[in-house]
Design an enzyme around this catalytic site. Structure first.
Site, PDB file in Angstrom:
ATOM      1  N   HIS A  85       0.823  -1.219   0.000  1.00  0.00           N
ATOM      2  CA  HIS A  85       0.000   0.000   0.000  1.00  0.00           C
ATOM      3  C   HIS A  85       0.853   1.264   0.000  1.00  0.00           C
ATOM      4  O   HIS A  85       0.361   2.331  -0.325  1.00  0.00           O
ATOM      5  CB  HIS A  85      -1.039  -0.017   1.130  1.00  0.00           C
ATOM      6  CG  HIS A  85      -0.528   0.300   2.504  1.00  0.00           C
ATOM      7  ND1 HIS A  85      -0.221  -0.676   3.433  1.00  0.00           N
ATOM      8  CD2 HIS A  85      -0.283   1.474   3.119  1.00  0.00           C
ATOM      9  CE1 HIS A  85       0.170  -0.096   4.551  1.00  0.00           C
ATOM     10  NE2 HIS A  85       0.147   1.198   4.395  1.00  0.00           N
ATOM     11  N   ASP A 221       1.146  -7.671   2.258  1.00  0.00           N
ATOM     12  CA  ASP A 221       1.309  -6.237   2.006  1.00  0.00           C
ATOM     13  C   ASP A 221       2.781  -5.825   1.843  1.00  0.00           C
ATOM     14  O   ASP A 221       3.358  -5.191   2.711  1.00  0.00           O
ATOM     15  CB  ASP A 221       0.654  -5.470   3.159  1.00  0.00           C
ATOM     16  CG  ASP A 221       0.343  -4.025   2.787  1.00  0.00           C
ATOM     17  OD1 ASP A 221       0.898  -3.543   1.779  1.00  0.00           O
ATOM     18  OD2 ASP A 221      -0.444  -3.392   3.506  1.00  0.00           O
ATOM     19  N   SER A 655       3.996   2.175   8.503  1.00  0.00           N
ATOM     20  CA  SER A 655       3.819   1.194   7.442  1.00  0.00           C
ATOM     21  C   SER A 655       5.129   0.968   6.725  1.00  0.00           C
ATOM     22  O   SER A 655       5.808   1.929   6.355  1.00  0.00           O
ATOM     23  CB  SER A 655       2.785   1.672   6.439  1.00  0.00           C
ATOM     24  OG  SER A 655       1.526   1.327   6.880  1.00  0.00           O
TER      25      SER A 655
HETATM   26  N1  ARG Z   1      -4.605   0.583   7.470  1.00  0.00           N
HETATM   27  C1  ARG Z   1      -3.318   0.580   6.863  1.00  0.00           C
HETATM   28  C2  ARG Z   1      -2.655   1.946   7.006  1.00  0.00           C
HETATM   29  O1  ARG Z   1      -3.172   2.766   7.717  1.00  0.00           O
HETATM   30  C3  ARG Z   1      -3.381   0.132   5.438  1.00  0.00           C
HETATM   31  C4  ARG Z   1      -4.007   1.080   4.483  1.00  0.00           C
HETATM   32  C5  ARG Z   1      -4.017   0.676   3.037  1.00  0.00           C
HETATM   33  N2  ARG Z   1      -4.954  -0.384   2.754  1.00  0.00           N
HETATM   34  C6  ARG Z   1      -6.253  -0.201   2.412  1.00  0.00           C
HETATM   35  N3  ARG Z   1      -6.984  -1.253   2.219  1.00  0.00           N
HETATM   36  N4  ARG Z   1      -6.821   0.974   2.265  1.00  0.00           N
HETATM   37  O2  ARG Z   1      -1.991   2.513   6.197  1.00  0.00           O
HETATM   38  N1  GLU Z   2      -1.131   1.344   7.627  1.00  0.00           N
HETATM   39  C1  GLU Z   2      -0.519   2.365   8.415  1.00  0.00           C
HETATM   40  C2  GLU Z   2       0.509   3.178   7.641  1.00  0.00           C
HETATM   41  O1  GLU Z   2       0.364   3.416   6.479  1.00  0.00           O
HETATM   42  C3  GLU Z   2       0.049   1.744   9.635  1.00  0.00           C
HETATM   43  C4  GLU Z   2      -1.049   1.402  10.500  1.00  0.00           C
HETATM   44  C5  GLU Z   2      -1.167   2.304  11.670  1.00  0.00           C
HETATM   45  O2  GLU Z   2      -1.719   3.409  11.561  1.00  0.00           O
HETATM   46  O3  GLU Z   2      -0.686   1.876  12.712  1.00  0.00           O
HETATM   47  O4  GLU Z   2       1.446   3.697   8.180  1.00  0.00           O
END
Ligand code: ARG
Ligand code: GLU
Length: 719
Positions: A85, A221, A655
């Site tokens: 991502h 991921d 991330s």
């Molecule tokens: N929750 C994760 C973060 O905050 C992954 C985000 C990307 N994935 C998604 N399905 N939108 O970045």
């Molecule tokens: N998916 C998040 C990022 O892009 C990390 C998840 C979180 O917020 O802890 O950094």
């Protein structure tokens, strides 16, 4: 007996020195504050191994990837691993219906096949140091906020430019503990970064937004890039002659796997947390800001998701946008739930009550901090309507692509009285921006979004923040069934910003008279209306609030530290390099349910459903599963592990952060948090907060067995 007693006392001491795993720590201060605790929890290396002033250390293998993610260097030829991502935008830019790398994945089988990504940067930290005294030189406690800020800004500018004078490095000073401490960071920024490999979305984004922020999780991921430099090893923009970077340090990769209780450490760039807020601020987040954003984004997503499901081209065009809209939306839902479950507002109030009792018992403290909470209360009350207006301007008023394009095209007004030469320049600039914009644009979808955003703004924002053209809306309303759709139809049929052909035709005949068409364009007029509201009614009061709050936050932070001299305070995240450590651990999300600490490929097969986009497992992956063909990447239990969770305190920006074991080896990549724990940005809960890590063995398995890119594995140091 005596021996037993000694052992018992020793154990007890050990337990007493163990802290909860909350906290994001500054690498150069580890030795001082955390090292004993880290060792007690199992870390086997030295503080020098983590961050060394003189020698290559782990920190040299941790980078900022792009503008908001972390990455890890995993070979001596500049190979970099981050999340799928995080690489998503770049993978998408190379994708079209003919070469759909998002859907099918991409693997460079030779160096020549690696794809360049103009604009993508990778940042290495050269060094950091405390510069508080220099930054605060000339500042005293009695001066106004304005005076203070301007002195600090001037000092920072001076220190930064001196620090990198005569080098190719970049300098950046950041404030810690809400302005009570400052650090200088010297960075080296590389701009030739090439895409090496990415699994198909059905692996790299498996579970999509359905599983996002959730455990149990099965997302592969990761994506792979390579950093290039010139022949001297210095940063250089893309060139055929560039060579792969020889990094100071890279991470060896462990394929031994993890068990519950194992030490883990996450080394990366957490973006923002706000752990030391007063109750009034938490109340605003929980009851106003989050709910408003959830409402607006939820409506937007309903429209985008329906469009993506109806057309594969729209899916490609809107996938990155949808992911980013959905990501915040879902996180805030989790955050509100978490804050409510923790009774966060009451917890803060209780703290404030005992803090106040302490102030009342100490005259000097009372004189210093006696009115801080009442000031907060007053400010947050006044801020409320401006905060709402700001959210609606950002999320709704400028929430449709056509309005955003109009906003970005304000340069077109410059055609008035422009010379031939500057006309040419304006035209070229506009064409470039428009081409990028329209590649990912669908008019029918954007129209629906626009109408809905207009409705939300009209109905939910106080009248004082309504633009003048809303009076036109009131006039329409008598004749039409849906006034928002009526005005939308009108704007979209007339505007050059809503349609690629119309826009291009307009540019072809671009002249010094063209500004007239721009300023009379209905979407442009509307955009200007909202912009006017922002500039005349929101911006300056909002800036004032921010400034006052910044200074209250600084004082309150200091007060809290004086109130609890024995508590280990860590500074809020500010997108600087931090270490967070803890252990592999499971949790119980609700009464009667226990979650395991890891997931396996079996779970992917269980979720398989070709009719649901997020769960459509590629055939090849199924074949590998049924053949049990996991190579050396299988766990000792024979299964293929996919992800695991731990107690490391992480946030957005983490991330792609390397997750490291007690020996300093890479065991995974951080990519998410659990939904029950997303409130950790405001309040951490050791029972519920878990970070989600991609098991590095699953990434290697996909690279090797699924993609057949074993040349990449050979580059790494596998242990
Ligand atoms: N929750 C994760 C973060 O905050 C992954 C985000 C990307 N994935 C998604 N399905 N939108 O970045
Ligand atoms: N998916 C998040 C990022 O892009 C990390 C998840 C979180 O917020 O802890 O950094």
């Amino acid at each position: 007996m005596k021996k037993l007693l000694v052992l018992l006392v020793f154990k007890l001491l050990l337990i007493l020195t163990l802290f909860a795993d909350e906290g994001m720590w500054i690498p150069i201060l580890m030795q001082q504050y955390n090292f004993g605790d880290m060792q007690a929890k199992g870390f086997k290396l030295t503080a020098e191994d983590i961050y060394s002033v003189n020698n290559a250390s782990m920190k040299d293998a941790v980078v900022i990837f792009g503008g908001g993610c972390t990455g890890a260097i995993i070979s001596d030829e500049g190979l970099l691993i981050t999340n799928h991502h995080c690489g998503y935008g770049n993978i998408q830019k190379h994708s079209s219906l003919e070469h759909d790398y998002l859907t099918n994945g991409f693997w460079a089988m030779t160096r020549a096949e690696e794809l360049s990504n103009p604009g993508l940067k990778v940042t290495f930290l050269i060094s950091m140091k405390d510069v508080t005294d220099l930054v605060l030189k000339g500042v005293d406690d009695n001066m106004t906020v304005y005076k203070r800020t301007s002195i600090i800004e001037k000092n920072i500018e001076e220190i930064e430019s001196k620090a990198v004078d005569g080098t190719h490095y970049e300098a950046r000073i950041e404030s810690f503990y809400n302005g009570n401490q400052y650090f200088l960071f010297i960075n080296e920024v590389f701009t030739d970064v090439r895409l090496v490999g990415a699994p198909p979305s059905s692996i790299g984004k498996f579970g999509g937004d359905t599983d996002n922020w959730m455990w149990p999780r099965h997302t592969g991921d990761f994506s792979i890039f390579r950093v290039y430099c010139d022949k001297e090893g210095k940063p250089a923009d893309f060139s055929k002659d560039n060579v792969p970077l020889k990094p100071k340090r890279f991470f060896p990769v462990s394929i031994n796997g993890v068990k519950k209780g194992d030490f883990t450490m996450v080394f990366g760039y957490p973006g923002t947390t706000t752990e030391y807020l007063p109750s009034y601020a938490v109340e605003q987040i929980q009851n106003e800001s989050d709910p408003a954003r959830i409402l607006i984004r939820g409506k937007k997503l309903d429209i985008i998701n329906a469009a993506m499901n109806s057309d594969p081209l729209i899916r490609i065009q809107y996938s990155a946008k949808a992911a980013s809209v959905a990501n915040g939306w879902k996180k805030w839902i989790g955050e509100v739930r978490g804050l409510k479950r923790l009774n966060a507002i009451d917890v803060k109030r209780d703290f404030e009550n005992s803090f106040t009792a302490w102030l009342n018992s100490d005259k000097t403290m009372y004189e210093k901090y006696g009115d801080i909470l009442s000031q907060y209360e007053k400010i947050y009350k006044e801020l409320s309507s401006y905060n709402m207006a700001m959210i609606y301007i950002n999320e709704a008023a400028f929430g449709s692509d056509a309005v955003l394009l109009a906003l970005r095209m304000r340069g077109l007004e410059g055609s008035k009285d422009a010379s031939e030469e500057s006309l040419e320049w304006i035209k070229k600039d506009a064409q470039t921006k428009a081409d990028i914009h329209f590649k990912d644009y669908n008019e029918a979808t954007d129209k629906l979004i626009f109408a809905e955003m207009l409705r939300l703004y009209y109905e939910n924002v106080p009248k004082e923040f309504h633009p003048a053209f809303f009076e036109e809306l009131d006039k329409i309303s008598k004749k039409s069934t849906d006034k928002y759709l009526t005005i939308t139809d009108y704007c979209y049929s007339k505007s050059i910003f809503a349609n690629q052909e119309k826009f291009n035709t307009f540019l072809q005949t671009f002249s010094s008279k063209s500004y007239k068409k721009v300023v009379n364009d209905p979407l442009y007029v509307l955009m200007k209306g909202f912009l006017g509201v922002y500039q005349t009614k929101i911006m300056s009061p909002y800036d004032k609030f921010t400034m006052t709050l910044d200074s209250l936050d600084r004082v309150y932070m200091k007060a809290q530290m004086e109130y609890q001299p024995n508590r280990r305070f860590y500074p809020d995240a500010n997108f600087t390099l931090r270490i967070t450590y803890g252990q592999v651990d499971d949790y119980d999300p609700v009464d009667g349910v226990e979650y395991e600490y890891y997931t396996t490929l079996k779970g992917i097969i269980e979720k398989d459903n070709p009719d649901i986009y997020d769960y459509d497992v590629p055939d090849k992956l199924k074949e590998l599963y049924y053949a049990g063909d996991f190579g050396k990447y299988a766990d000792s239990d024979g299964t293929m592990h996919v992800a695991f969770i731990g107690t490391n305190h992480t946030t957005g920006g983490n991330s792609g952060s390397p997750v490291i074991n007690a020996n300093g080896e890479l065991i995974g990549l951080n990519f998410d948090r659990n939904w029950e724990g997303t409130m950790s940005d405001v309040m951490y809960d050791p029972d519920m907060c878990r970070n989600i890590t991609l098991d590095i063995r699953y990434a290697l398995f996909i690279i090797d067995k699924y993609a057949g890119a074993s040349h990449l594995i050979e580059e790494m140091e596998i242990r």
